[in-house]
Design an enzyme around this catalytic site. Structure first.
Site, PDB file in Angstrom:
ATOM      1  N   ARG A 117       0.819  -1.230   0.000  1.00  0.00           N
ATOM      2  CA  ARG A 117       0.000   0.000   0.000  1.00  0.00           C
ATOM      3  C   ARG A 117       0.847   1.272   0.000  1.00  0.00           C
ATOM      4  NH1 ARG A 117      -2.871  -3.256   3.620  1.00  0.00           N
ATOM      5  NH2 ARG A 117      -4.720  -4.117   2.645  1.00  0.00           N
TER       6      ARG A 117
ATOM      7  N   LYS B  13       3.637  11.284 -11.491  1.00  0.00           N
ATOM      8  CA  LYS B  13       2.813  10.405 -12.337  1.00  0.00           C
ATOM      9  C   LYS B  13       3.563   9.089 -12.486  1.00  0.00           C
ATOM     10  CE  LYS B  13       0.109  13.370 -15.374  1.00  0.00           C
ATOM     11  NZ  LYS B  13      -0.104  13.777 -16.782  1.00  0.00           N
TER      12      LYS B  13
ATOM     13  N   GLU C  74      11.249  18.546 -24.970  1.00  0.00           N
ATOM     14  CA  GLU C  74      10.469  18.903 -23.772  1.00  0.00           C
ATOM     15  C   GLU C  74      11.030  20.183 -23.137  1.00  0.00           C
ATOM     16  OE1 GLU C  74       7.700  17.450 -22.917  1.00  0.00           O
ATOM     17  OE2 GLU C  74       7.765  15.432 -23.771  1.00  0.00           O
TER      18      GLU C  74
ATOM     19  N   LYS D 210       8.251  22.646 -14.146  1.00  0.00           N
ATOM     20  CA  LYS D 210       7.437  21.448 -13.884  1.00  0.00           C
ATOM     21  C   LYS D 210       6.965  21.461 -12.429  1.00  0.00           C
ATOM     22  CE  LYS D 210       5.898  17.119 -14.609  1.00  0.00           C
ATOM     23  NZ  LYS D 210       6.029  15.857 -15.282  1.00  0.00           N
TER      24      LYS D 210
ATOM     25  N   GLU E  91      -3.739  16.954 -12.125  1.00  0.00           N
ATOM     26  CA  GLU E  91      -4.157  17.308 -13.489  1.00  0.00           C
ATOM     27  C   GLU E  91      -5.679  17.485 -13.589  1.00  0.00           C
ATOM     28  OE1 GLU E  91      -2.004  15.278 -16.623  1.00  0.00           O
ATOM     29  OE2 GLU E  91      -3.508  15.908 -18.074  1.00  0.00           O
TER      30      GLU E  91
ATOM     31  N   ARG F 163      -2.438  21.584 -15.002  1.00  0.00           N
ATOM     32  CA  ARG F 163      -1.307  20.690 -15.330  1.00  0.00           C
ATOM     33  C   ARG F 163      -1.324  20.279 -16.800  1.00  0.00           C
ATOM     34  NH1 ARG F 163       1.408  15.881 -11.664  1.00  0.00           N
ATOM     35  NH2 ARG F 163       2.777  15.065 -13.287  1.00  0.00           N
TER      36      ARG F 163
ATOM     37  N   ASN G  58       0.825  19.444 -21.703  1.00  0.00           N
ATOM     38  CA  ASN G  58       0.514  18.668 -22.910  1.00  0.00           C
ATOM     39  C   ASN G  58       0.642  19.497 -24.178  1.00  0.00           C
ATOM     40  OD1 ASN G  58      -0.020  16.329 -21.491  1.00  0.00           O
ATOM     41  ND2 ASN G  58      -2.124  16.946 -21.096  1.00  0.00           N
TER      42      ASN G  58
ATOM     43  N   HIS H  83       1.313  17.767 -27.310  1.00  0.00           N
ATOM     44  CA  HIS H  83       1.134  16.339 -27.066  1.00  0.00           C
ATOM     45  C   HIS H  83      -0.122  15.767 -27.722  1.00  0.00           C
ATOM     46  CE1 HIS H  83       4.442  16.944 -24.406  1.00  0.00           C
ATOM     47  NE2 HIS H  83       4.392  15.737 -23.891  1.00  0.00           N
TER      48      HIS H  83
ATOM     49  N   HIS I 106       0.825  12.641 -29.573  1.00  0.00           N
ATOM     50  CA  HIS I 106       0.352  11.296 -29.193  1.00  0.00           C
ATOM     51  C   HIS I 106      -0.358  10.622 -30.363  1.00  0.00           C
ATOM     52  CE1 HIS I 106       0.292  12.269 -24.612  1.00  0.00           C
ATOM     53  NE2 HIS I 106       1.437  11.724 -24.983  1.00  0.00           N
TER      54      HIS I 106
ATOM     55  N   HIS J 286       9.194   9.730 -28.554  1.00  0.00           N
ATOM     56  CA  HIS J 286       8.145  10.603 -28.018  1.00  0.00           C
ATOM     57  C   HIS J 286       8.460  12.093 -28.299  1.00  0.00           C
ATOM     58  CE1 HIS J 286       5.118  12.077 -25.272  1.00  0.00           C
ATOM     59  NE2 HIS J 286       6.046  12.718 -24.569  1.00  0.00           N
TER      60      HIS J 286
HETATM   61  P1  NAD Z   1      13.445   5.151 -21.782  1.00  0.00           P
HETATM   62  O1  NAD Z   1      13.244   5.061 -20.333  1.00  0.00           O
HETATM   63  O2  NAD Z   1      12.977   4.030 -22.625  1.00  0.00           O
HETATM   64  O3  NAD Z   1      14.984   5.455 -22.061  1.00  0.00           O
HETATM   65  C1  NAD Z   1      15.432   5.554 -23.398  1.00  0.00           C
HETATM   66  C2  NAD Z   1      16.630   4.654 -23.658  1.00  0.00           C
HETATM   67  O4  NAD Z   1      17.787   5.217 -23.052  1.00  0.00           O
HETATM   68  C3  NAD Z   1      16.493   3.248 -23.071  1.00  0.00           C
HETATM   69  O5  NAD Z   1      17.022   2.321 -23.959  1.00  0.00           O
HETATM   70  C4  NAD Z   1      17.346   3.334 -21.796  1.00  0.00           C
HETATM   71  O6  NAD Z   1      17.838   2.092 -21.391  1.00  0.00           O
HETATM   72  C5  NAD Z   1      18.456   4.235 -22.256  1.00  0.00           C
HETATM   73  N1  NAD Z   1      19.171   4.979 -21.221  1.00  0.00           N
HETATM   74  C6  NAD Z   1      18.676   5.534 -20.109  1.00  0.00           C
HETATM   75  N2  NAD Z   1      19.597   6.275 -19.499  1.00  0.00           N
HETATM   76  C7  NAD Z   1      20.728   6.167 -20.234  1.00  0.00           C
HETATM   77  C8  NAD Z   1      22.021   6.719 -20.123  1.00  0.00           C
HETATM   78  N3  NAD Z   1      22.337   7.600 -19.182  1.00  0.00           N
HETATM   79  N4  NAD Z   1      22.947   6.388 -21.046  1.00  0.00           N
HETATM   80  C9  NAD Z   1      22.619   5.530 -22.078  1.00  0.00           C
HETATM   81  N5  NAD Z   1      21.408   5.005 -22.259  1.00  0.00           N
HETATM   82  C10 NAD Z   1      20.466   5.332 -21.336  1.00  0.00           C
HETATM   83  O7  NAD Z   1      12.735   6.469 -22.393  1.00  0.00           O
HETATM   84  P2  NAD Z   1      12.497   7.923 -21.800  1.00  0.00           P
HETATM   85  O8  NAD Z   1      12.381   8.785 -22.982  1.00  0.00           O
HETATM   86  O9  NAD Z   1      13.443   8.264 -20.729  1.00  0.00           O
HETATM   87  O10 NAD Z   1      11.064   7.785 -21.107  1.00  0.00           O
HETATM   88  C11 NAD Z   1       9.911   7.484 -21.846  1.00  0.00           C
HETATM   89  C12 NAD Z   1       8.836   7.038 -20.880  1.00  0.00           C
HETATM   90  O11 NAD Z   1       8.551   8.101 -19.974  1.00  0.00           O
HETATM   91  C13 NAD Z   1       7.521   6.680 -21.545  1.00  0.00           C
HETATM   92  O12 NAD Z   1       7.059   5.449 -21.008  1.00  0.00           O
HETATM   93  C14 NAD Z   1       6.579   7.801 -21.130  1.00  0.00           C
HETATM   94  O13 NAD Z   1       5.238   7.376 -21.023  1.00  0.00           O
HETATM   95  C15 NAD Z   1       7.144   8.193 -19.792  1.00  0.00           C
HETATM   96  N6  NAD Z   1       6.843   9.565 -19.380  1.00  0.00           N
HETATM   97  C16 NAD Z   1       6.338   9.730 -18.130  1.00  0.00           C
HETATM   98  C17 NAD Z   1       6.053  10.999 -17.678  1.00  0.00           C
HETATM   99  C18 NAD Z   1       5.557  11.189 -16.280  1.00  0.00           C
HETATM  100  O14 NAD Z   1       5.195  12.317 -15.925  1.00  0.00           O
HETATM  101  N7  NAD Z   1       5.573  10.162 -15.456  1.00  0.00           N
HETATM  102  C19 NAD Z   1       6.291  12.117 -18.491  1.00  0.00           C
HETATM  103  C20 NAD Z   1       6.818  11.899 -19.764  1.00  0.00           C
HETATM  104  C21 NAD Z   1       7.098  10.612 -20.198  1.00  0.00           C
HETATM  105  N1  GLY Z   2       4.317  14.817 -18.498  1.00  0.00           N
HETATM  106  C1  GLY Z   2       3.103  15.460 -18.132  1.00  0.00           C
HETATM  107  C2  GLY Z   2       2.841  15.537 -16.680  1.00  0.00           C
HETATM  108  O1  GLY Z   2       3.657  15.186 -15.870  1.00  0.00           O
HETATM  109  O2  GLY Z   2       1.793  15.962 -16.320  1.00  0.00           O
END
Ligand code: NAD
Ligand code: GLY
Length: 358
Positions: A121, A143, A185, A227, A237, A241, A245, A248, A252, A265
């Site tokens: 939990r 998130k 971003e 942020k 959101e 918030r 987007n 986006h 998306h 992305h």
């Molecule tokens: P990712 O986590 O897939 O990382 C991209 C690639 O880089 C992967 O292959 C990873 O292994 C590699 N990598 C990571 N750090 C590295 C480093 N220092 N050196 C070399 N390689 C490295 O992709 P991302 O773009 O970081 O994240 C995308 C995800 O984030 C999506 O699932 C998306 O939905 C999510 N997201 C979440 C939020 C939120 O608010 N929670 C906001 C935006 C995106």
């Molecule tokens: N990436 C959008 C949010 O965190 O709300």
């Protein structure tokens, strides 16, 4: 090193950012009140680069570390990976006083954060983002979640970390394409709230891309500060918030239409932001010069700005209508009023199609 705060009452937390902070993680975890047992969730790519020194840094500070590896890739932000994380936490007898650390990009951050939100939990967790996207966006704001076969991020929770530790040096090993996608971003933050950040990128883009430490700290710090401010205003959101987007809604839809294979992305968001700026001009909200500057900066960063010719506007709009942000047949669009200011606008499919094709 720079310290920022996300102020959310008893869920407030610091963001530390600077070079070489992975080695100081133990100190930050202690300060955040993490218990002795720590589960570091990461993937083989990041583990190969950073896990050993990171584990050593935590052990030196007196933590007992269990590493939990999840396969690399968006497709592993899944229920199956989550179940494997729970299995390992249970096998290692983690309790409520234990802490989870997400060491990696947004995939690991979202998955590990959701595991922390739900295991027993809720146990404390720490974000240690290693991609630019994760450093400026996903690690801040709470998130968390996983994907479902019907769509991305359909299962999740708002659950804030105890601390975010951003080591800018980790960006040196990030593939250039991933870095540039994350930069989209950063450009977004400039457009929605910070003309000075946008101007800094225009003026010193090459040096940011060359990872000059002071400039990186400035750009990542300004992004995290925005942020944090947005999340403080509207954590769940309910309204404001969704300014995050910007770009986006179209982005998306493009990702989905291209089966998440053609664009990273941030690349889809770069196209989405350019098109959102064009719609803003056609709505009479944004001046032509700002639209030009947005497109130019993104192209200079090597990012795409045009909708691929194979994609039909009707299909794109249809995807937006089924997007979870649509209501009553209209889509909530974030439009820009020049650089640094936005406005929400509800647009119908016909209005979007007309403004995209004009
Ligand atoms: P990712 O986590 O897939 O990382 C991209 C690639 O880089 C992967 O292959 C990873 O292994 C590699 N990598 C990571 N750090 C590295 C480093 N220092 N050196 C070399 N390689 C490295 O992709 P991302 O773009 O970081 O994240 C995308 C995800 O984030 C999506 O699932 C998306 O939905 C999510 N997201 C979440 C939020 C939120 O608010 N929670 C906001 C935006 C995106
Ligand atoms: N990436 C959008 C949010 O965190 O709300």
């Amino acid at each position: 090193m720079r310290t920022l705060q996300v102020k959310l009452g008893d869920r407030s937390y610091p963001i530390y950012l600077g070079e070489g902070l992975l080695a100081r993680a133990g100190e930050f975890l202690k300060e955040a009140g993490c218990g002795e047992r720590v589960g570091v969730v990461t993937n083989p790519t990041v583990a190969g680069l950073y896990l050993k020194p990171f584990q050593e840094a935590l052990s030196r500070a007196g933590f007992r570390v269990t590493s939990i590896l999840v396969a690399d890739g968006e497709e592993h932000k899944s229920l199956k990976s989550l179940a494997a994380v729970y299995d390992q936490l249970i096998r290692a007898r983690f309790d409520r006083g234990s802490c989870i650390v997400a060491l990696g990009g947004g995939v690991i951050g979202d998955l590990a954060g959701f595991a922390a939100a739900t295991f027993l939990r809720g146990v404390p967790y720490v974000q240690v983002p290693t991609t630019l996207l994760a450093q400026v966006d996903s690690s801040v704001g709470g998130k968390t979640g996983i994907n479902h076969r019907e769509g991305k991020n359909l299962i999740g929770a708002f659950y804030q970390p105890r601390v975010v530790v951003i080591d800018l040096a980790a960006l040196r090993t990030l593939p250039r394409r991933e870095f540039l996608a994350g930069l989209a971003e950063v450009v977004k933050y400039g457009i929605i709230e910070d003309p000075a950040l946008f101007a800094l990128l225009e003026e010193k883009l090459e040096r940011v891309i060359a990872l000059e430490p002071d400039l990186l700290e400035e750009a990542v710090g300004a992004s995290c500060a925005i942020k944090a401010r947005v999340v403080e205003k509207d954590e769940r959101e309910e309204d404001y918030r969704s300014v995050l987007n910007f770009g986006h809604t179209i982005g998306h839809a493009l990702e989905s239409l291209t089966a998440y294979e053609k664009f990273l992305h941030g690349e889809a968001i770069a196209i989405g932001m350019t098109q959102a700026a064009s719609i803003s001009v056609r709505q009479g909200l944004c001046d032509e010069e700002s639209r030009r500057r947005i497109g130019l900066l993104l192209r200079k960063a090597g990012l795409p700005t045009e909708i691929p010719s194979l994609i039909r506007v009707e299909d794109l709009v249809k995807k937006m209508e089924v997007d979870k942000k649509s209501a009553g047949g209209k889509v909530k669009f974030v439009l820009c009023e020049g650089i640094g200011k936005t406005q929400f606008c509800w647009l119908s499919a016909e209005e979007i199609a007309a403004r995209l094709s004009a």
